[in-house]
Design a protein around this motif. Structure first.
Motif, mmCIF file in Angstrom:
data_model
loop_
_atom_site.group_PDB
_atom_site.id
_atom_site.type_symbol
_atom_site.label_atom_id
_atom_site.label_comp_id
_atom_site.label_asym_id
_atom_site.label_seq_id
_atom_site.Cartn_x
_atom_site.Cartn_y
_atom_site.Cartn_z
ATOM 1 N N ARG A 11 -37.253 -4.063 18.190
ATOM 2 C CA ARG A 11 -38.406 -4.040 17.285
ATOM 3 C C ARG A 11 -39.028 -2.646 17.228
ATOM 4 O O ARG A 11 -39.391 -2.150 16.149
ATOM 5 N N GLU A 12 -39.138 -2.021 18.387
ATOM 6 C CA GLU A 12 -39.653 -0.649 18.426
ATOM 7 C C GLU A 12 -38.762 0.287 17.620
ATOM 8 O O GLU A 12 -39.245 1.119 16.837
ATOM 9 N N ASP A 13 -37.444 0.137 17.798
ATOM 10 C CA ASP A 13 -36.497 1.006 17.099
ATOM 11 C C ASP A 13 -36.565 0.793 15.592
ATOM 12 O O ASP A 13 -36.543 1.763 14.817
ATOM 13 N N TYR A 14 -36.679 -0.461 15.150
ATOM 14 C CA TYR A 14 -36.778 -0.751 13.719
ATOM 15 C C TYR A 14 -38.054 -0.147 13.129
ATOM 16 O O TYR A 14 -38.043 0.403 12.014
ATOM 17 N N ALA A 15 -39.152 -0.237 13.868
ATOM 18 C CA ALA A 15 -40.414 0.334 13.386
ATOM 19 C C ALA A 15 -40.298 1.854 13.238
ATOM 20 O O ALA A 15 -40.806 2.436 12.267
ATOM 21 N N ARG A 16 -39.616 2.485 14.166
ATOM 22 C CA ARG A 16 -39.409 3.939 14.089
ATOM 23 C C ARG A 16 -38.526 4.298 12.888
ATOM 24 O O ARG A 16 -38.760 5.305 12.207
ATOM 25 N N GLN A 17 -37.499 3.461 12.635
ATOM 26 C CA GLN A 17 -36.630 3.708 11.481
ATOM 27 C C GLN A 17 -37.420 3.655 10.175
ATOM 28 O O GLN A 17 -37.240 4.517 9.295
ATOM 29 N N ILE A 18 -38.295 2.651 10.059
ATOM 30 C CA ILE A 18 -39.083 2.512 8.835
ATOM 31 C C ILE A 18 -40.041 3.688 8.672
ATOM 32 O O ILE A 18 -40.183 4.252 7.573
ATOM 33 N N LEU A 19 -40.686 4.088 9.757
ATOM 34 C CA LEU A 19 -41.583 5.240 9.686
ATOM 35 C C LEU A 19 -40.844 6.500 9.245
ATOM 36 O O LEU A 19 -41.360 7.291 8.445
ATOM 37 N N SER A 20 -39.649 6.662 9.756
ATOM 38 C CA SER A 20 -38.844 7.826 9.382
ATOM 39 C C SER A 20 -38.519 7.807 7.889
ATOM 40 O O SER A 20 -38.598 8.848 7.206
ATOM 41 N N LEU A 21 -38.185 6.629 7.371
ATOM 42 C CA LEU A 21 -37.889 6.503 5.939
ATOM 43 C C LEU A 21 -39.146 6.767 5.099
ATOM 44 O O LEU A 21 -39.077 7.415 4.045
ATOM 45 N N LEU A 22 -40.277 6.269 5.560
ATOM 46 C CA LEU A 22 -41.522 6.466 4.818
ATOM 47 C C LEU A 22 -41.938 7.936 4.804
ATOM 48 O O LEU A 22 -42.558 8.407 3.842
ATOM 49 N N ASP A 23 -41.603 8.657 5.852
ATOM 50 C CA ASP A 23 -41.951 10.078 5.919
ATOM 51 C C ASP A 23 -40.997 10.944 5.094
ATOM 52 O O ASP A 23 -41.414 11.929 4.474
ATOM 53 N N SER A 24 -39.719 10.558 5.062
ATOM 54 C CA SER A 24 -38.716 11.391 4.372
ATOM 55 C C SER A 24 -38.471 10.980 2.931
ATOM 56 O O SER A 24 -38.112 11.811 2.090
ATOM 57 N N LEU A 25 -38.647 9.680 2.617
ATOM 58 C CA LEU A 25 -38.396 9.137 1.274
ATOM 59 C C LEU A 25 -37.087 9.672 0.679
ATOM 60 O O LEU A 25 -37.080 10.386 -0.338
ATOM 61 N N PRO A 26 -35.951 9.300 1.276
ATOM 62 C CA PRO A 26 -34.655 9.768 0.755
ATOM 63 C C PRO A 26 -34.392 9.216 -0.640
ATOM 64 O O PRO A 26 -34.913 8.166 -1.034
ATOM 65 N N ASP A 27 -33.577 9.941 -1.403
ATOM 66 C CA ASP A 27 -33.278 9.520 -2.773
ATOM 67 C C ASP A 27 -32.501 8.212 -2.801
ATOM 68 O O ASP A 27 -32.710 7.364 -3.674
ATOM 69 N N LYS A 28 -31.574 8.084 -1.861
ATOM 70 C CA LYS A 28 -30.758 6.873 -1.821
ATOM 71 C C LYS A 28 -30.954 6.168 -0.473
ATOM 72 O O LYS A 28 -30.911 6.818 0.573
ATOM 73 N N VAL A 29 -31.165 4.863 -0.549
ATOM 74 C CA VAL A 29 -31.379 4.070 0.665
ATOM 75 C C VAL A 29 -30.500 2.826 0.591
ATOM 76 O O VAL A 29 -30.474 2.142 -0.435
ATOM 77 N N ASP A 30 -29.788 2.573 1.672
ATOM 78 C CA ASP A 30 -28.969 1.361 1.748
ATOM 79 C C ASP A 30 -29.911 0.167 1.956
ATOM 80 O O ASP A 30 -30.632 0.093 2.954
ATOM 81 N N SER A 31 -29.900 -0.749 0.995
ATOM 82 C CA SER A 31 -30.868 -1.844 1.045
ATOM 83 C C SER A 31 -30.663 -2.766 2.237
ATOM 84 O O SER A 31 -31.637 -3.297 2.794
ATOM 85 N N ILE A 32 -29.414 -2.969 2.663
ATOM 86 C CA ILE A 32 -29.150 -3.940 3.743
ATOM 87 C C ILE A 32 -29.816 -3.530 5.056
ATOM 88 O O ILE A 32 -30.640 -4.275 5.598
ATOM 89 N N PRO A 33 -29.493 -2.351 5.636
ATOM 90 C CA PRO A 33 -30.143 -1.982 6.902
ATOM 91 C C PRO A 33 -31.644 -1.735 6.766
ATOM 92 O O PRO A 33 -32.401 -1.961 7.711
ATOM 93 N N THR A 34 -32.063 -1.280 5.575
ATOM 94 C CA THR A 34 -33.487 -0.998 5.391
ATOM 95 C C THR A 34 -34.308 -2.285 5.374
ATOM 96 O O THR A 34 -35.324 -2.406 6.077
#
Length: 255
Positions: free
Chosen positions: A83-106
């Protein structure tokens, strides 16, 4: 045998041999007393064997219960780390906002960061021993003490889980504002993550939501604290109980 004793007494009385009769009577009483004492000793021995066997069974079952609890706790600790790792992943995505995101892992991470995990112990043997009074069979005072205080650890652990659930529930409700309406109807397991393919989510909107950032950081913090308590304190208590049970089993087998 009774008839034989009666005949001997009658013969002694008919021969007017009172002294020998009295000596014989005393001897007969002593034999009866010895017989009773032997019977009592055999009964006590049988009872002791039954209690020893009962104690051995209870200790074995108690050990299995706490081994299962230790296994369940390790699973929960793993979930908390995830759960901690998933929260960190989401924060990283929110900070970087990549152009392409794989919907499944996200989407998978978005969901799993909002999971509440409760430790559900199994303790049928301990409950049975308390209700039946067979806790008195345990000779190790330290084992009795830690078993008695175990409930306190369970209650404190539950309070931590229950308190953390408020933040996690707030996060889960918050992200629904930015998720595909069908998100709440998808029920997946680790082996069926493709069910998330095609689900839409507004990552940019989440990134602009300061409340989501706050909640994710809070989830990371609380997951670390909860996992730390479970791993360093609660897990240590379970292992200590198992060590004491093993010692008691050895003592019982040598009795």
């Amino acid at each position: 045998m009774i008839s034989l004793f009666r005949n001997i007494r009658q013969k002694l009385l008919s021969q007017n041999r009172i002294t020998r009769y009295l000596a014989y009577a005393v001897g007969e009483i002593i034999l009866v007393v010895i017989g009773i004492l032997i019977a009592l000793q055999v009964n006590n021995w049988n009872e002791s064997r039954k209690l020893k066997k009962q104690k051995a069974v209870l200790l074995e079952n108690l050990q299995q219960d706490f081994e299962e609890n230790l296994n369940r706790l390790d699973i929960i600790i793993g979930f908390l780390n995830d759960r901690e790792d998933y929260a960190r992943q989401i924060l990283s995505l929110l900070d970087s906002l990549p152009d392409k995101v794989d919907s499944i892992p996200t989407v998978f991470a978005l969901e799993r960061a909002g999971f509440v995990h409760y430790f559900n112990p199994t303790q049928p043997t301990y409950d049975e021993m308390k209700s039946s009074g067979t806790l008195s069979l345990i000779s190790n005072k330290e084992l009795k003490r830690v078993l008695s205080s175990y409930q306190t650890f369970l209650e404190y652990n539950f309070r931590i889980e229950d308190k953390n659930s408020d933040v996690i529930q707030s996060y889960a409700e918050r992200i629904l504002r930015y998720m595909d309406p069908e998100f709440g109807t998808v029920n997946i397991s680790d082996n069926e993550s493709k069910a998330y393919a095609g689900l839409h989510f507004d990552l940019s909107g989440m990134s602009s939501d300061s409340e989501i950032h706050y909640l994710l950081n809070n989830i990371i913090h609380k997951s670390l604290l909860e996992a730390g308590y479970k791993d360093r304190i609660f897990r240590g208590r379970l292992k200590y109980i198992l060590e004491l049970i093993e010692e008691e089993k050895k003592i019982t087998s040598n009795e």
